[in-house]
Design a protein around this motif. Structure first.
Motif, mmCIF file in Angstrom:
data_model
loop_
_atom_site.group_PDB
_atom_site.id
_atom_site.type_symbol
_atom_site.label_atom_id
_atom_site.label_comp_id
_atom_site.label_asym_id
_atom_site.label_seq_id
_atom_site.Cartn_x
_atom_site.Cartn_y
_atom_site.Cartn_z
ATOM 1 N N VAL A 122 -7.653 -3.468 8.162
ATOM 2 C CA VAL A 122 -8.611 -2.376 8.390
ATOM 3 C C VAL A 122 -8.227 -1.084 7.677
ATOM 4 C CG1 VAL A 122 -9.709 -0.942 10.168
ATOM 5 C CG2 VAL A 122 -9.293 -3.376 10.609
ATOM 6 N N ARG A 123 -6.962 -0.713 7.700
ATOM 7 C CA ARG A 123 -6.567 0.587 7.121
ATOM 8 C C ARG A 123 -6.866 0.654 5.628
ATOM 9 N NH1 ARG A 123 -1.957 2.570 6.360
ATOM 10 N NH2 ARG A 123 -2.592 4.740 6.480
ATOM 11 N N ASP A 124 -7.105 1.856 5.169
ATOM 12 C CA ASP A 124 -7.442 2.120 3.777
ATOM 13 C C ASP A 124 -6.373 1.582 2.830
ATOM 14 O OD1 ASP A 124 -7.783 3.733 1.229
ATOM 15 O OD2 ASP A 124 -9.465 4.480 2.399
ATOM 16 N N ALA A 125 -6.810 1.089 1.688
ATOM 17 C CA ALA A 125 -5.888 0.504 0.706
ATOM 18 C C ALA A 125 -5.408 1.508 -0.334
ATOM 19 C CB ALA A 125 -6.585 -0.663 0.000
ATOM 20 N N LYS A 126 -5.671 2.793 -0.125
ATOM 21 C CA LYS A 126 -5.413 3.786 -1.179
ATOM 22 C C LYS A 126 -3.955 3.868 -1.614
ATOM 23 C CE LYS A 126 -5.422 7.525 2.277
ATOM 24 N NZ LYS A 126 -6.182 8.700 2.774
ATOM 25 N N LYS A 127 -3.022 3.528 -0.714
ATOM 26 C CA LYS A 127 -1.604 3.557 -1.086
ATOM 27 C C LYS A 127 -1.076 2.189 -1.489
ATOM 28 C CE LYS A 127 -0.083 7.787 1.136
ATOM 29 N NZ LYS A 127 1.015 8.427 1.903
ATOM 30 N N GLY A 128 -1.947 1.191 -1.459
ATOM 31 C CA GLY A 128 -1.586 -0.114 -1.967
ATOM 32 C C GLY A 128 -0.829 -1.009 -1.019
ATOM 33 N N VAL A 129 -0.667 -0.592 0.237
ATOM 34 C CA VAL A 129 0.075 -1.414 1.203
ATOM 35 C C VAL A 129 -0.912 -2.196 2.073
ATOM 36 C CG1 VAL A 129 1.799 -1.448 3.041
ATOM 37 C CG2 VAL A 129 1.982 0.230 1.196
ATOM 38 N N ASP A 130 -1.689 -1.512 2.896
ATOM 39 C CA ASP A 130 -2.732 -2.177 3.675
ATOM 40 C C ASP A 130 -3.935 -2.471 2.775
ATOM 41 O OD1 ASP A 130 -1.210 -2.143 6.039
ATOM 42 O OD2 ASP A 130 -1.839 -0.101 6.493
ATOM 43 N N PHE A 131 -4.865 -3.280 3.282
ATOM 44 C CA PHE A 131 -5.896 -3.835 2.401
ATOM 45 C C PHE A 131 -7.263 -3.154 2.475
ATOM 46 C CE2 PHE A 131 -2.784 -7.210 2.818
ATOM 47 C CZ PHE A 131 -2.695 -7.702 1.520
ATOM 48 N N GLU A 163 5.052 4.624 3.451
ATOM 49 C CA GLU A 163 3.866 3.865 3.038
ATOM 50 C C GLU A 163 3.755 3.906 1.516
ATOM 51 O OE1 GLU A 163 -0.956 3.372 3.676
ATOM 52 O OE2 GLU A 163 0.068 5.075 4.600
ATOM 53 N N ASN A 164 4.442 3.000 0.862
ATOM 54 C CA ASN A 164 4.401 2.897 -0.600
ATOM 55 C C ASN A 164 4.638 1.448 -1.008
ATOM 56 O OD1 ASN A 164 7.356 2.423 -1.084
ATOM 57 N ND2 ASN A 164 7.494 4.429 -0.096
ATOM 58 N N LEU A 165 4.492 1.158 -2.268
ATOM 59 C CA LEU A 165 4.568 -0.226 -2.736
ATOM 60 C C LEU A 165 5.934 -0.862 -2.499
ATOM 61 C CD1 LEU A 165 2.532 0.028 -6.066
ATOM 62 C CD2 LEU A 165 1.760 -0.800 -3.835
ATOM 63 N N ASP A 166 6.992 -0.039 -2.444
ATOM 64 C CA ASP A 166 8.328 -0.596 -2.179
ATOM 65 C C ASP A 166 8.408 -1.232 -0.797
ATOM 66 O OD1 ASP A 166 9.246 0.205 -4.649
ATOM 67 O OD2 ASP A 166 10.084 2.101 -3.918
ATOM 68 N N PHE A 167 7.593 -0.734 0.143
ATOM 69 C CA PHE A 167 7.577 -1.269 1.511
ATOM 70 C C PHE A 167 7.237 -2.756 1.504
ATOM 71 C CE2 PHE A 167 5.441 -2.300 5.498
ATOM 72 C CZ PHE A 167 6.279 -1.747 6.454
ATOM 73 N N ILE A 168 6.362 -3.153 0.578
ATOM 74 C CA ILE A 168 5.864 -4.526 0.546
ATOM 75 C C ILE A 168 6.986 -5.531 0.304
ATOM 76 C CG2 ILE A 168 4.343 -6.119 -0.724
ATOM 77 C CD1 ILE A 168 2.532 -3.688 -1.298
ATOM 78 N N ASP A 169 7.969 -5.140 -0.514
ATOM 79 C CA ASP A 169 9.011 -6.080 -0.945
ATOM 80 C C ASP A 169 9.827 -6.666 0.201
ATOM 81 O OD1 ASP A 169 8.239 -5.683 -3.551
ATOM 82 O OD2 ASP A 169 9.752 -4.142 -3.942
ATOM 83 N N SER A 170 9.945 -5.929 1.301
ATOM 84 C CA SER A 170 10.775 -6.407 2.415
ATOM 85 C C SER A 170 9.957 -6.709 3.662
ATOM 86 C CB SER A 170 11.849 -5.363 2.757
ATOM 87 O OG SER A 170 11.245 -4.149 3.175
ATOM 88 N N ASP A 171 8.635 -6.802 3.515
ATOM 89 C CA ASP A 171 7.750 -6.945 4.675
ATOM 90 C C ASP A 171 6.872 -8.189 4.535
ATOM 91 O OD1 ASP A 171 6.817 -5.152 7.105
ATOM 92 O OD2 ASP A 171 4.997 -6.009 6.232
ATOM 93 N N PRO A 172 6.517 -8.834 5.650
ATOM 94 C CA PRO A 172 5.632 -10.010 5.585
ATOM 95 C C PRO A 172 4.267 -9.733 4.964
ATOM 96 C CG PRO A 172 6.703 -9.892 7.727
ATOM 97 C CD PRO A 172 7.028 -8.608 7.019
ATOM 98 N N ILE A 173 3.889 -8.468 4.833
ATOM 99 C CA ILE A 173 2.602 -8.150 4.205
ATOM 100 C C ILE A 173 2.570 -8.600 2.744
ATOM 101 C CG2 ILE A 173 3.113 -5.817 3.341
ATOM 102 C CD1 ILE A 173 0.335 -4.966 4.384
ATOM 103 N N GLN A 174 3.747 -8.889 2.178
ATOM 104 C CA GLN A 174 3.787 -9.365 0.796
ATOM 105 C C GLN A 174 3.061 -10.701 0.647
ATOM 106 O OE1 GLN A 174 7.781 -11.550 -0.315
ATOM 107 N NE2 GLN A 174 8.296 -9.768 0.924
ATOM 108 N N ILE A 175 2.982 -11.500 1.725
ATOM 109 C CA ILE A 175 2.354 -12.825 1.629
ATOM 110 C C ILE A 175 0.863 -12.708 1.306
ATOM 111 C CG2 ILE A 175 1.967 -15.038 2.769
ATOM 112 C CD1 ILE A 175 4.958 -14.337 2.175
ATOM 113 N N PRO A 176 0.070 -11.968 2.102
ATOM 114 C CA PRO A 176 -1.343 -11.815 1.709
ATOM 115 C C PRO A 176 -1.529 -11.061 0.397
ATOM 116 C CG PRO A 176 -0.808 -10.432 3.616
ATOM 117 C CD PRO A 176 0.337 -11.373 3.430
#
Length: 254
Positions: free
Chosen positions: A175-184, A18-31
């Motif tokens: 819903v999950r906390d945004a503290k790690k910058g992945v979820d919102f 669960e870190n910002l690098d996860f976003i680069d290869s995941d559909p969560i990058q769109i939102p």
């Protein structure tokens, strides 16, 4: 592996992935391309709905969806014309086609103008600690306007036994906390403690190898079994373990 050791192992893997690098290869990058709450919700919902198959293809097609909406999803949902929807012709992601996409826009408009938005229609009733009925009820609202019967298959129904992987993933994002910058952490009226792990082939196989899941089918009964274990490990944030299970399956080929 003892339960305490298993929890420590999964905690470590959840923290690792669960870190910002996860976003680069995941559909969560769109939102993550947006800052307005409603833009994030709509971009996230549409991206999650087509999140099956090759991840690169999912991301490319989700980006195309945003482009077709002028990269302003909320404004487009509220103010689109039929002529603008006609520009969707030719869009396809696996079995999700242009007609499905057009209906989703019309239904989202109905949800935001008549039902106060996605956060409200997906919220469980007071005192309920899971999303089974909430997702079922959401599907009824989603299809309350005129639609093609074929389009209904794109919203799963856990009351009928589906694991509802894509909706549960979308809920995790919101819903999950945004503290790690992945979820919102956008939906403060919801509780992370009530979320479910988005169960797919990767997470299911890893969960079984780790003995946190014994049921063979990836269905709602498997979700309930997995809930029991993951909520015991972390009652407040059980779905953080999605990062561990998914990371172990996709990145480590566990």
């Amino acid at each position: 592996m003892k339960k305490t050791e298993l929890k420590e192992f999964l905690d470590e893997k959840a923290d690792l992935y669960e870190n910002l690098d996860f976003i680069d290869s995941d559909p969560i990058q769109i939102p993550h391309s947006y800052s307005l709450k409603e833009d994030i919700e709509i971009a996230g919902f549409l991206s999650a709905i087509i999140a099956w198959g090759n991840r690169k293809m999912i991301i490319n097609n989700a980006k195309r969806m945003m482009e077709l909406m002028g990269n302003s999803p909320y404004d487009f949902v509220l103010h689109h014309t039929e002529e603008q929807l006609a520009t969707f012709d030719g869009f396809v992601h696996r079995t999700f086609n242009a007609e499905d996409f057009k209906f989703f826009i019309r239904s989202l408009k109905n949800i935001y103008t008549e039902h106060n938005g996605l956060e409200v229609v997906l919220k469980p009733s007071e005192g309920v600690d899971n999303y089974q009925q909430a997702i079922h009820d959401f599907k009824q609202v989603f299809f309350e306007i005129s639609h093609l019967p074929r389009t209904q298959k794109h919203i799963s129904d856990p009351v009928k036994g589906s694991a509802a992987k894509r909706i549960n993933m979308f809920l995790r994002w919101m819903v999950r906390d945004a503290k790690k910058g992945v979820d919102f952490g956008l939906w403060n009226s919801h509780k992370a403690a009530h979320l479910h792990c988005p169960l797919d082939v990767h997470t299911g196989n890893v969960a079984r190898k780790l003995t946190v899941l014994t049921r063979k089918q990836n269905d709602w009964k498997a979700i309930q079994e997995l809930d029991t274990t993951l909520r015991a490990f972390d009652p407040n944030d059980p779905v953080k373990y999605d990062f561990a299970l998914f990371g172990l399956g996709v990145f480590e080929k566990f």
